[in-house]
Design an enzyme around this catalytic site. Structure first.
Site, PDB file in Angstrom:
ATOM      1  N   LYS A   1       0.807  -1.233   0.000  1.00 54.39           N
ATOM      2  CA  LYS A   1       0.000   0.000   0.000  1.00 54.39           C
ATOM      3  C   LYS A   1       0.840   1.284   0.000  1.00 54.39           C
ATOM      4  O   LYS A   1       0.450   2.295  -0.567  1.00 54.39           O
ATOM      5  CB  LYS A   1      -0.947   0.014   1.209  1.00 54.39           C
ATOM      6  CG  LYS A   1      -1.936  -1.142   1.250  1.00 54.39           C
ATOM      7  CD  LYS A   1      -3.154  -0.803   0.475  1.00 54.39           C
ATOM      8  CE  LYS A   1      -4.281  -1.834   0.462  1.00 54.39           C
ATOM      9  NZ  LYS A   1      -4.202  -3.064   1.189  1.00 54.39           N
TER      10      LYS A   1
ATOM     11  N   GLU B   1      -9.898   5.765   3.621  1.00 55.66           N
ATOM     12  CA  GLU B   1     -10.703   4.681   4.167  1.00 55.66           C
ATOM     13  C   GLU B   1      -9.762   3.508   4.375  1.00 55.66           C
ATOM     14  O   GLU B   1      -8.711   3.451   3.743  1.00 55.66           O
ATOM     15  CB  GLU B   1     -11.812   4.293   3.184  1.00 55.66           C
ATOM     16  CG  GLU B   1     -11.395   3.300   2.082  1.00 55.66           C
ATOM     17  CD  GLU B   1     -10.354   3.830   1.099  1.00 55.66           C
ATOM     18  OE1 GLU B   1     -10.342   5.054   0.873  1.00 55.66           O
ATOM     19  OE2 GLU B   1      -9.550   3.028   0.579  1.00 55.66           O
TER      20      GLU B   1
ATOM     21  N   SER C   1       1.865  -9.763  -1.102  1.00 56.58           N
ATOM     22  CA  SER C   1       1.536  -8.340  -0.980  1.00 56.58           C
ATOM     23  C   SER C   1       1.769  -7.765   0.416  1.00 56.58           C
ATOM     24  O   SER C   1       1.881  -6.541   0.566  1.00 56.58           O
ATOM     25  CB  SER C   1       0.087  -8.113  -1.402  1.00 56.58           C
ATOM     26  OG  SER C   1      -0.767  -8.998  -0.706  1.00 56.58           O
TER      27      SER C   1
HETATM   28  C1  LIG Z   1      -5.109  -4.210   1.080  1.00 55.76           C
HETATM   29  C2  LIG Z   1      -4.384  -5.444   0.835  1.00 55.76           C
HETATM   30  C3  LIG Z   1      -4.737  -6.312  -0.222  1.00 55.76           C
HETATM   31  C4  LIG Z   1      -5.945  -6.116  -1.087  1.00 55.76           C
HETATM   32  O1  LIG Z   1      -5.991  -4.904  -1.787  1.00 55.76           O
HETATM   33  P1  LIG Z   1      -5.653  -4.841  -3.322  1.00 55.76           P
HETATM   34  O2  LIG Z   1      -5.985  -3.439  -3.694  1.00 55.76           O
HETATM   35  O3  LIG Z   1      -6.522  -5.836  -4.019  1.00 55.76           O
HETATM   36  O4  LIG Z   1      -4.222  -5.144  -3.480  1.00 55.76           O
HETATM   37  C5  LIG Z   1      -3.939  -7.414  -0.464  1.00 55.76           C
HETATM   38  N1  LIG Z   1      -2.873  -7.688   0.329  1.00 55.76           N
HETATM   39  C6  LIG Z   1      -2.525  -6.897   1.364  1.00 55.76           C
HETATM   40  C7  LIG Z   1      -1.356  -7.276   2.189  1.00 55.76           C
HETATM   41  C8  LIG Z   1      -3.268  -5.759   1.651  1.00 55.76           C
HETATM   42  O5  LIG Z   1      -2.914  -4.994   2.679  1.00 55.76           O
END
Ligand SMILES: *Cc1c(COP(=O)(O)O)cnc(C)c1O
Length: 387
Positions: free
Chosen positions: A83, A105, A370
């Site tokens: 993020k 948000e 992610s």
């Molecule tokens: C917020 C988040 C997601 C999902 O959001 P996307 O916009 O689909 O990437 C996925 N993995 C992590 C670690 C997150 O914090």
């Protein structure tokens, strides 16, 4: 700049926000070409976030699956997820527009933490809208945001999760549009957000392309990413869209089962509709009412998905897949015990998809990790005690 992806995207908002979005688009189009902007953002990504993140060859998982598996380590970013790539980009746009106040948000709290971090870094006040249910599930992130100086507004309406938090953030923006910048956390919302967020997250795919070329001398056969709104997926996929030999595999949250009411898989189970200012695939009932999403993972618990992913689905460019709560949970423990990496529950969905797809045997596969699992320890421990 195009405001739609096929029939998806657009700007379904009241007039007040329409002109604010036009100014934002103008500012973004201008700033993104500027060498000083690129230099500032590039410097922050390198020295503050810790980029480039490694592309790690996971040998034990490769042995088990029969694939050659590489993990893109977005979990190693400052604040523990992808993020921050986006919030730093947007806060520089906000500063260039002379905005004095930031709102956001958050679902899992990762976007809230990344926004609060960027605000602390730039000395701007920060207000984060968060559903009460998510505050309970993700309490460490609530404390983190408070420590970073952000004000958290609990959202008690509706399902008390991300969808309602987003609605409240939009309401705030409507009232304070002159001095306030709304940092959206995924490739959703009205134009130009889906394009802007995708651009900022594309650093993931650009690095991966370069890294895999130097590691194995060619492009991967497949990349897999979990899909909430779709920003880590679009960030990974975008630089590979034209490479038809690279399968782009989405891992949506099947929750308690794809055909149950408790899922969050709009690409697989939604129909086109409008939510939060844009048209996209959307979970809805027969009357067109937006349905409640469910996932064990707060970051995937959203009934919509980005317009560009919706478009790529219709073009047949995506390989759609999903994992249930239980599969994601198991995949989380699998990576922890096999590679010594505790992933967040969101990318655990991508790992679960890797684990069950036999067509990936003997293939070179990149999984986008992610984020890290620290924020999910509460949920994970609760689950463990039920085993
Ligand atoms: C917020 C988040 C997601 C999902 O959001 P996307 O916009 O689909 O990437 C996925 N993995 C992590 C670690 C997150 O914090």
């Amino acid at each position: 700049m195009k405001s739609t992806f096929g029939e998806y995207g657009g700007r379904y908002v009241p007039d007040t926000l329409y002109s604010a979005l036009e100014s934002l688009e103008k500012a973004y189009v201008e700033i993104r070409r500027r060498p000083d902007f690129r230099k500032t953002l590039g410097g922050l990504l390198k020295d503050y976030v810790g980029r480039p993140t490694p592309l790690y060859f996971a040998s034990r998982i490769s042995e088990e699956t029969g694939s050659q598996v590489f993990l893109k380590r977005e979990d190693l970013n400052h604040t523990g997820a992808h993020k921050i790539n986006n919030t730093l980009g947007q806060i520089l746009v906000a500063k260039s527009m002379g905005k004095k106040r930031i709102i956001a948000e958050t679902g899992a709290g990762q976007h809230g933490v990344a926004t609060a971090t960027a605000c602390a870094l730039m000395g701007l006040p920060c207000v984060v809208y968060m559903g009460e249910e998510d505050m309970a599930r993700q309490s460490p992130n609530v404390y983190r945001m408070q420590l970073l100086g952000a004000t958290i507004v609990p959202v008690t309406k509706g399902s008390r999760t991300l969808k309602d938090a987003t609605t409240e953030a939009i309401r705030d923006w409507l009232l304070n549009v002159e001095d306030t910048f709304y940092i959206i956390g995924s490739v959703v919302g009205p134009h130009p957000y889906p394009t802007m967020v995708r651009d900022f997250q594309s650093v993931i795919g650009k690095e991966t392309r370069r890294q895999i070329q130097s590691l194995v001398g060619r492009l991967p056969d497949a990349v897999i990413a979990s899909v909430g709104g779709g920003s880590n997926a679009m960030g990974m996929f975008y630089p590979f869209i034209k490479d038809k030999t690279v399968a782009l595999i989405t891992a949506e949250a099947a929750g308690k089962g794809l055909d149950s009411d408790a899922q969050a898989a709009p690409l697989l189970r939604g129909r086109p509709g409008v939510l939060h200012g844009a048209k996209s695939y959307l979970l809805q009932d027969n009357e067109g009412q937006v349905s409640l999403a469910h996932s064990i993972s707060a970051g995937l618990d959203y009934p919509g998905v980005g317009p560009e992913l919706s478009y790529l689905k219709d073009l047949g460019r995506l390989t759609l897949d999903s994992a249930t709560d239980d599969e994601a949970f198991a995949a989380c423990g699998w990576l922890a015990k096999t590679e010594g990496i505790i992933p967040a529950l969101e990318p655990a969905h991508a790992l679960a998809v890797l684990r069950k797809r036999t067509d990936l045997k003997n293939k070179i596969v990149v999984v986008n990790i992610s984020g890290r699992g620290d924020k999910d320890l509460g949920t994970l421990m609760e689950g463990l005690s039920h085993v």
